[in-house]
Design an enzyme around this catalytic site. Structure first.
Site, mmCIF file in Angstrom:
data_model
loop_
_atom_site.group_PDB
_atom_site.id
_atom_site.type_symbol
_atom_site.label_atom_id
_atom_site.label_comp_id
_atom_site.label_asym_id
_atom_site.label_seq_id
_atom_site.Cartn_x
_atom_site.Cartn_y
_atom_site.Cartn_z
ATOM 1 N N ASP A 1 -9.875 47.909 -34.409
ATOM 2 C CA ASP A 1 -9.184 46.915 -33.599
ATOM 3 C C ASP A 1 -9.815 46.981 -32.212
ATOM 4 O OD1 ASP A 1 -7.508 45.461 -31.964
ATOM 5 O OD2 ASP A 1 -5.656 46.304 -32.779
ATOM 6 N N TYR B 1 -7.426 31.558 -23.760
ATOM 7 C CA TYR B 1 -8.744 31.627 -24.375
ATOM 8 C C TYR B 1 -9.800 30.989 -23.475
ATOM 9 C CZ TYR B 1 -12.478 30.550 -27.760
ATOM 10 O OH TYR B 1 -13.686 30.419 -28.408
ATOM 11 N N ALA C 1 -10.554 33.214 -20.525
ATOM 12 C CA ALA C 1 -11.387 34.360 -20.908
ATOM 13 C C ALA C 1 -12.842 33.945 -21.075
ATOM 14 C CB ALA C 1 -10.857 34.974 -22.203
ATOM 15 N N LYS C 2 -13.072 32.806 -21.678
ATOM 16 C CA LYS C 2 -14.443 32.358 -21.924
ATOM 17 C C LYS C 2 -15.160 32.008 -20.619
ATOM 18 C CE LYS C 2 -14.568 33.024 -26.273
ATOM 19 N NZ LYS C 2 -15.458 34.065 -26.828
#
Length: 256
Positions: A68, A160, A163-164
């Site tokens: 993980d 998301y 973060a990108k």
């Protein structure tokens, strides 16, 4: 796996890939194997079927290390295991991500942190762990998967997208700091790649048609289309490229 180019310096290279057993990651693993590389990859879900499918096809079989990636000590431990099996890691590909949709209204603090813990935090700590190995070898490459989603300002997944965007900034910071040790760091920014997950969860006929209209090249991207760009960035063929963001999206986003 059909190879369009051969990168001779990847033969016997020690490669580490996050999320390398499904979707784009599986295509990357096989792409490096086809170049003769020794590939170790981590993934939370079981990738034994993929390993069984590709084993025996290439000079080296892939090494699957269940992990993980939100557990940073465990992730670093798998990197040490990979180095013990294949030699010091000289090519790192931070591919793993989770693009589960989430609205602004429904996102909790826990949801936000969990999103960053998958989509951003591992990119830094894998680089931190790999950098000493690369420095000792006198070279290394890191490819961080970003996305055109933040360039497009996509709604419905703010964590998301954030973060990108941050990955591109991280890439530039790492490239500057690690450059004196001959470690190159670049970002790869895919468009909408139609993996099995995308097709099952979000690829409606209407959305597929609308996205295709945005592309200059009217053909949907498959995982295969991302592989050669990553091989190029991981090879000495791109030896003077660092701190860059390479877009592979069929011509949706324009950089430069």
């Amino acid at each position: 796996m059909t190879s369009f180019a051969t990168f001779h310096d990847l033969d016997n290279a020690s490669v580490f890939i996050t999320g390398g057993g499904s979707g784009i990651g599986a295509a990357l693993t096989e792409g490096f194997l086809a170049q003769g590389a020794k590939v170790a990859f981590v993934q939370r879900s079981d990738a034994s079927a993929f390993v069984s499918d590709v084993s025996g096809k290439y000079a080296h079989d892939p090494l699957f290390l269940p992990c993980d990636i939100t557990d940073i000590p465990a992730l670093k431990k798998t990197m040490q295991s990979a180095a013990q099996a294949h030699g010091p890691i000289t090519r790192l590909v931070n591919n793993a991500a989770n693009d589960t949709r989430h609205t602004v209204a429904d996102t909790t603090v826990g949801d936000w942190d969990a999103c960053q813990n998958v989509n951003l935090r591992p990119h830094f700590f894998t680089a931190q762990a790999a950098a000493p190995m690369m420095k000792a070898q006198g070279y290394g490459t890191i490819v961080n998967f970003s996305s055109i989603s933040y360039m497009m300002g996509m709604a419905g997944m703010a964590g998301y997208v954030t973060a990108k965007a941050a990955i591109t900034g991280l890439t530039r910071a790492l490239a500057r700091e690690l450059g004196p040790d001959h470690i190159r760091v670049n970002a790869l920014m895919p468009g909408w790649v139609l993996t099995q997950r995308q097709m099952e969860l979000w690829a409606t006929p209407e959305d597929l048609a609308a996205h295709l209209d945005r592309q200059c090249l009217h053909e949907h991207l498959a995982p295969r289309d991302i592989v050669d760009a990553v091989l190029f960035l991981s090879s000495q063929a791109s030896r003077m490229m660092t701190g860059q963001a390479m877009v592979v999206d069929g011509g949706v986003a324009v950089s430069g």
